[in-house]
Design a protein around this motif. Structure first.
Motif, PDB file in Angstrom:
ATOM      1  N   TYR A  54      41.462  54.138  75.132  1.00 54.75           N
ATOM      2  CA  TYR A  54      42.520  55.017  74.656  1.00 54.75           C
ATOM      3  C   TYR A  54      42.633  56.185  75.637  1.00 54.75           C
ATOM      4  N   GLY A 110      44.514  59.866  75.917  1.00 56.58           N
ATOM      5  CA  GLY A 110      45.223  60.855  75.120  1.00 56.58           C
ATOM      6  C   GLY A 110      45.627  62.064  75.946  1.00 56.58           C
ATOM      7  N   TYR A 149      47.965  59.734  71.732  1.00 56.99           N
ATOM      8  CA  TYR A 149      47.148  58.805  72.515  1.00 56.99           C
ATOM      9  C   TYR A 149      47.788  57.423  72.486  1.00 56.99           C
ATOM     10  N   CYS A 166      44.482  65.217  80.122  1.00 53.98           N
ATOM     11  CA  CYS A 166      44.329  63.905  79.523  1.00 53.98           C
ATOM     12  C   CYS A 166      42.848  63.592  79.375  1.00 53.98           C
ATOM     13  N   PRO A 205      39.823  55.758  69.225  1.00 56.02           N
ATOM     14  CA  PRO A 205      41.012  56.606  69.146  1.00 56.02           C
ATOM     15  C   PRO A 205      40.717  57.936  68.465  1.00 56.02           C
ATOM     16  N   MET A 256      36.829  62.604  72.946  1.00 60.29           N
ATOM     17  CA  MET A 256      37.023  61.719  74.082  1.00 60.29           C
ATOM     18  C   MET A 256      35.742  61.664  74.925  1.00 60.29           C
TER      19      MET A 256
END
Length: 122
Positions: A33, A35, A50, A96, A102, A109
């Motif tokens: 993923y 995001g 995401y 990012c 997710p 992350m």
């Protein structure tokens, strides 16, 4: 080496649009993923959206629906964030992040880019 590199930020006027890019390398892009997040001056990171190649279904934060659009180009290993009708309150560092699970939580992350600054003048 896992890398995410953002680009596309800059100084724009209110009402204009921008497309930010997040170039990925060093990992299996299609399995993760990716995001987009932003950090306004003096505030914490906020999740925007995401997306993952495997299902290619974008998910947006409720507060970010409407003017933001996330997309990805797997041939180029790039994830984009289109921002329309920019407002002064959109001024922030846009980053990012990549993760196996997710999340719209920046800290959830697994790795991140350094960000690109977007400044919107009134």
């Amino acid at each position: 080496e896992v890398q995410l590199v953002e680009s596309g930020g800059g100084l724009v006027q209110a009402g204009e649009s921008l497309r930010l890019s997040c170039a990925a390398s060093g990992f299996a892009f299609d399995n993760y993923y990716i995001g987009w997040f932003r950090q306004a001056p003096g505030e914490d990171f906020k999740g925007i959206a995401y997306i993952r190649e495997r299902d290619n279904t974008p998910v947006y934060a409720d507060s970010m629906a409407g003017r933001f659009a996330i997309s990805r180009d797997s041939a180029k290993n790039v994830v984009y964030l289109q921002i329309d009708n920019l407002k002064p309150e959109d001024t922030a560092v846009y980053s990012c992040g990549g993760g196996y699970y997710p999340t719209l939580n920046y800290y959830g992350m697994d790795f991140w880019g350094k960000g690109t600054l977007v400044t919107v003048s009134a």
